[in-house]
Enzyme design. Structure first.
Site, PDB file in Angstrom:
ATOM      1  N   THR A  88       0.854  -1.186   0.000  1.00  0.00           N
ATOM      2  CA  THR A  88       0.000   0.000   0.000  1.00  0.00           C
ATOM      3  C   THR A  88       0.890   1.236   0.000  1.00  0.00           C
ATOM      4  O   THR A  88       1.844   1.319   0.769  1.00  0.00           O
ATOM      5  CB  THR A  88      -0.929  -0.001   1.230  1.00  0.00           C
ATOM      6  OG1 THR A  88      -1.778  -1.149   1.160  1.00  0.00           O
ATOM      7  CG2 THR A  88      -1.781   1.258   1.284  1.00  0.00           C
ATOM      8  N   VAL A  90       2.327   5.148   0.100  1.00  0.00           N
ATOM      9  CA  VAL A  90       2.294   6.471   0.719  1.00  0.00           C
ATOM     10  C   VAL A  90       2.043   7.504  -0.387  1.00  0.00           C
ATOM     11  O   VAL A  90       2.527   7.357  -1.511  1.00  0.00           O
ATOM     12  CB  VAL A  90       3.634   6.754   1.433  1.00  0.00           C
ATOM     13  CG1 VAL A  90       3.771   8.226   1.800  1.00  0.00           C
ATOM     14  CG2 VAL A  90       3.778   5.871   2.668  1.00  0.00           C
ATOM     15  N   ILE A 124       4.819  -1.159   2.994  1.00  0.00           N
ATOM     16  CA  ILE A 124       4.545   0.256   2.740  1.00  0.00           C
ATOM     17  C   ILE A 124       5.366   0.692   1.534  1.00  0.00           C
ATOM     18  O   ILE A 124       6.596   0.644   1.550  1.00  0.00           O
ATOM     19  CB  ILE A 124       4.886   1.114   3.968  1.00  0.00           C
ATOM     20  CG1 ILE A 124       3.991   0.734   5.150  1.00  0.00           C
ATOM     21  CG2 ILE A 124       4.748   2.599   3.641  1.00  0.00           C
ATOM     22  CD1 ILE A 124       2.508   0.938   4.904  1.00  0.00           C
ATOM     23  N   LYS A 125       4.672   1.134   0.490  1.00  0.00           N
ATOM     24  CA  LYS A 125       5.347   1.573  -0.735  1.00  0.00           C
ATOM     25  C   LYS A 125       5.732   3.046  -0.623  1.00  0.00           C
ATOM     26  O   LYS A 125       4.904   3.893  -0.290  1.00  0.00           O
ATOM     27  CB  LYS A 125       4.439   1.387  -1.960  1.00  0.00           C
ATOM     28  CG  LYS A 125       4.295  -0.048  -2.404  1.00  0.00           C
ATOM     29  CD  LYS A 125       3.373  -0.173  -3.603  1.00  0.00           C
ATOM     30  CE  LYS A 125       4.061   0.186  -4.889  1.00  0.00           C
ATOM     31  NZ  LYS A 125       3.194  -0.071  -6.064  1.00  0.00           N
ATOM     32  N   VAL A 126       6.991   3.307  -0.913  1.00  0.00           N
ATOM     33  CA  VAL A 126       7.523   4.664  -0.874  1.00  0.00           C
ATOM     34  C   VAL A 126       8.364   4.870  -2.128  1.00  0.00           C
ATOM     35  O   VAL A 126       9.087   3.958  -2.551  1.00  0.00           O
ATOM     36  CB  VAL A 126       8.409   4.879   0.378  1.00  0.00           C
ATOM     37  CG1 VAL A 126       8.854   6.327   0.479  1.00  0.00           C
ATOM     38  CG2 VAL A 126       7.698   4.455   1.645  1.00  0.00           C
TER      39      VAL A 126
END
EC number: 2.2.1.2
Length: 315
Positions: A88, A90, A124-126
């Site tokens: 998911t 950011v 967490i995708k950044v």
């Protein structure tokens, strides 16, 4: 055995979609989402109720919080279907703010935990900017695993490895797009296919570097334009694939052999490479393709986040 089944022998297959109703037929281990995929999904009639329910439930809350809750709602639906992890993202508008990216990533995980989802099932995708990588390093120290996206260059991959992030997503198809557009009429599709595809070559270089130096960060090829790019990377740790290309692989009975091999990578003669912030920024700047595609990708994801907010306001 079809090509999708063959690929699963070498590589963890990941579905790249927000349309979770398509997941069951392909039986992926993991799934990835981004604002563009969620925007695409909520514009379909099947997902309108999910959008409206989320907006109504959290009416009066800040728009950025409601968007995170919508992303988490999709993620929870996906996790009810797949056995593994969901990625998911950011908000891309925070790509140059390490502190805000860290805080947002922390909040997304807390929202998942409130729904009973274990922290190990969420990535967490950044964006793989310098600031994004620093945020990811902090999240990893907190026990929150990360997926560094919009990765187009070797220097980005090296910096991610140094930060000990969980996973990176080199964008095969967008690298291919840039070189094809740059070459114009001189582009030779056949000569640049398979192992010679510039996007495939980029992932192979990163994979070999990681395996040679014992870097634990997982490599997940992403953003594919054709099945040939996927089959040329059989053996990569993970590959995240659109439902359309998953269907193509499932329909093909052509033989599929391993292309990437950790054992072979360990025997290569490769130089050690490290980057501090100054070296990273200079190396990225020297790579015209990566500089342009990273900027373009951030703009596109940010624009789709704004469109998603507009849909939420109108819901």
């Amino acid at each position: 055995m079809n090509q999708l089944e063959s690929l699963k022998q070498f590589t963890t297959v990941v579905a790249d979609t927000g349309d979770f109703r398509q997941l069951g037929q392909f039986k992926p281990q993991d799934a990835t989402t981004n604002p563009s995929l969620i925007l695409k999904a909520v514009q379909k009639a099947d997902y309108q109720p999910l959008l409206k329910e989320t907006v109504a439930r959290f009416k009066g809350r800040a728009l950025d919080e409601v968007m995170d809750r919508l992303l988490v709602r999709f993620g929870c639906e996906i996790l009810s279907i797949i056995p593994g992890r969901v990625s998911t993202e950011v908000d891309a508008r925070l790509s140059f703010d390490a502190n805000a990216s860290y805080t947002r990533g922390e909040r997304i995980v807390e929202l998942y935990q409130a729904e009973g989802i274990h922290i190990d099932r969420v990535l967490i995708k950044v964006a793989a900017t310098w600031e994004g990588i620093q945020a990811a390093e902090r999240l990893e120290r907190r026990g929150i695993h990360t997926n560094l996206t919009l990765l187009f260059s070797f220097c980005q991959a090296v910096a991610c490895g140094q930060a000990r992030v969980q996973l990176i997503s080199p964008f095969v198809g967008r690298i291919y797009d840039w070189y094809k557009k740059s070459a114009g009429a001189a582009w030779d599709e056949a000569a640049n296919a398979g192992a010679n595809d510039p996007g495939v070559k980029s992932v192979r270089q990163i994979y070999n570097h990681y395996k040679h130096f014992g870097i634990a960060t997982e490599v997940m090829g992403a953003s594919f334009r054709n099945a040939g790019q996927i089959t040329a990377l059989a053996g990569c740790d993970l590959l995240t694939i659109s439902p359309e290309l998953l269907a193509q692989l499932a329909a093909s009975e052509a033989p599929l052999a391993r292309s990437l091999d950790a054992g072979a990578a360990r025997s290569l003669d490769l130089p050690a490479v490290n980057y501090d912030e100054t070296g990273f920024r200079y190396a990225l700047n020297e790579d015209a393709m990566a500089t342009e595609k990273l900027a373009e990708g951030i703009r596109a994801f940010a624009a789709d986040a704004i469109k998603l907010e507009q849909l939420m306001v109108a819901a």
